[in-house]
Design a protein around this motif. Structure first.
Motif, short mmCIF file in Angstrom:
data_model
loop_
_atom_site.label_atom_id
_atom_site.label_comp_id
_atom_site.label_asym_id
_atom_site.label_seq_id
_atom_site.Cartn_x
_atom_site.Cartn_y
_atom_site.Cartn_z
N MET A 1 -6.18 9.21 2.49
CA MET A 1 -5.90 8.13 3.44
C MET A 1 -7.18 7.39 3.80
SD MET A 1 -6.08 7.02 6.85
CE MET A 1 -6.42 8.43 7.88
N ARG A 2 -8.24 8.13 4.14
CA ARG A 2 -9.46 7.46 4.59
C ARG A 2 -10.08 6.61 3.49
NH1 ARG A 2 -12.68 11.53 8.73
NH2 ARG A 2 -10.83 12.42 9.72
N GLU A 3 -10.04 7.11 2.25
CA GLU A 3 -10.65 6.35 1.15
C GLU A 3 -9.95 5.01 0.97
OE1 GLU A 3 -11.77 6.85 -3.59
OE2 GLU A 3 -10.94 8.54 -2.46
N SER A 4 -8.63 4.99 1.02
CA SER A 4 -7.90 3.73 0.85
C SER A 4 -8.15 2.79 2.03
CB SER A 4 -6.41 4.00 0.68
OG SER A 4 -5.85 4.57 1.86
N CYS A 5 -8.26 3.35 3.21
CA CYS A 5 -8.54 2.51 4.39
C CYS A 5 -9.95 1.94 4.34
CB CYS A 5 -8.34 3.32 5.67
SG CYS A 5 -6.61 3.68 6.05
N ASP B 1 -11.57 1.27 1.60
CA ASP B 1 -11.49 0.22 0.58
C ASP B 1 -10.91 -1.06 1.18
OD1 ASP B 1 -12.56 1.87 -1.33
OD2 ASP B 1 -10.63 2.39 -2.25
N ALA B 2 -9.86 -0.92 1.99
CA ALA B 2 -9.23 -2.09 2.61
C ALA B 2 -10.18 -2.76 3.60
CB ALA B 2 -7.93 -1.67 3.30
N SER C 1 -12.95 -4.54 1.68
CA SER C 1 -12.41 -5.75 1.07
C SER C 1 -12.29 -6.87 2.09
CB SER C 1 -11.05 -5.46 0.43
OG SER C 1 -11.17 -4.57 -0.66
N SER D 1 -2.44 -3.13 5.31
CA SER D 1 -3.43 -2.59 4.38
C SER D 1 -3.94 -1.23 4.83
CB SER D 1 -4.61 -3.56 4.25
OG SER D 1 -4.20 -4.81 3.75
#
Length: 301
Positions: free
Chosen positions: A1-5, A7-8, A11, A97
């Motif tokens: 979860m933290r990695e995708s957040c 990244d968002a 970005s 996101s």
């Protein structure tokens, strides 16, 4: 979860001017607050999912700052708009996101909207207050880091050569005596911004927050050598007030309250945050006049 957040978040930030040092500093602050939120949540005994939610509140707490800087060229709310309110506007488009959980989205919005308010509203539910408090505490702890790493001119707007001639106003010292943060209109003296930073420690609500501050040594460093300068002042009154502030803050307790240690950490926290506003804040203040009288009696020449 933290990695995708992350990244968002990265970005989103990439839309803004990466060459602006203020952007880099705000990103660093964001990362620090997110990690502090997670540390405080763990220290208070929250379950792993809530630790992740606390971390995400920290990651998004200042998301309005980037658009604020882009539009107005400043981080000053007084000279632009409320960065918290702007953050809510940003999240209307960006929240998906980071999470699609409606309960998480609601909690994050409350934490973002209220993280910089002088006081939390009394009508918050216990769970809302929990994550708002964690976010606000983490923000305060990292603001003290920023003060330690910043220069006198950047923070107070005065040349380092003028530091020794600075003044602590009656208004700011009175707020210190009441053991509370300073409002924006309570800083008429040239050193009142420094006093305001010190006062942040008074309003750390959670034991784990006070532990995090103590472990990092930010407050001690600021008292010992503010902005890397020697705290010796030309004005006898200013020196007496600064010495009093240092004496009091060195005795500030950093551990949790002994009268609640028998409760499990998460139960203790939720019970405390579920109380009325008056009960919640009752331990954080002393009578300002009596406190100042005692200080001045002790430090009067």
């Amino acid at each position: 979860m933290r990695e995708s957040c992350l990244d968002a978040f990265n970005s989103y930030v990439a839309r803004y001017d990466a060459s602006d040092e203020r952007i880099a500093l705000k990103v660093e602050h964001t990362y620090e607050v997110a990690e502090l939120c997670a540390e405080i949540a763990r220290g208070e005994g929250l379950p792993p999912a809530d630790v992740d939610l606390a971390w995400l509140c920290g990651l998004l707490h200042d998301i309005g700052r980037f658009e604020q800087l882009c539009q107005w060229g400043t981080f000053s709310d007084a000279d632009s708009c409320s960065h918290a309110a702007l953050g809510i506007q940003v999240l209307k488009d960006e929240m998906g996101s980071f999470t699609r959980d409606p309960e998480w989205a609601h909690i994050i919005e409350r934490a973002v909207a209220l993280h910089s308010d002088f006081r939390l509203p009394s009508d918050l539910g216990a769970r809302e207050r929990l994550f708002c408090t964690i976010t606000r505490d983490a923000d305060k702890v990292d603001i003290l880091r920023v003060f330690n790493q910043s220069g006198c001119g950047a923070v107070l707007g005065i040349d380092p050569a003028e530091f020794s001639r600075g003044e602590i106003s009656d208004t700011a010292f009175g707020a210190f005596g009441e053991r509370r943060c300073l409002a924006r209109d309570e800083r008429p003296g040239s050193l009142d911004g420094l006093v305001g930073a010190v006062c942040l420690a008074f309003e750390l609500e959670l034991p784990a927050s006070r532990t995090a501050l103590g472990d990092r040594g930010y407050l001690e460093a600021l008292l010992r050598e503010p902005f890397g300068l020697s705290p010796h002042f030309d004005s006898e009154l200013t020196q007496r007030r600064w010495d009093a502030i240092c004496d009091v803050m060195q005795c500030l307790p950093s551990n949790s309250r002994s009268d609640v240690e028998r409760e499990a950490p998460h139960e203790r926290l939720m019970n405390r945050l579920g109380r009325s506003e008056a009960e919640f804040d009752s331990g954080g203040y002393v009578d300002g006049n009596a406190f100042l009288d005692a200080l001045l009696e002790r430090f009067d020449a």
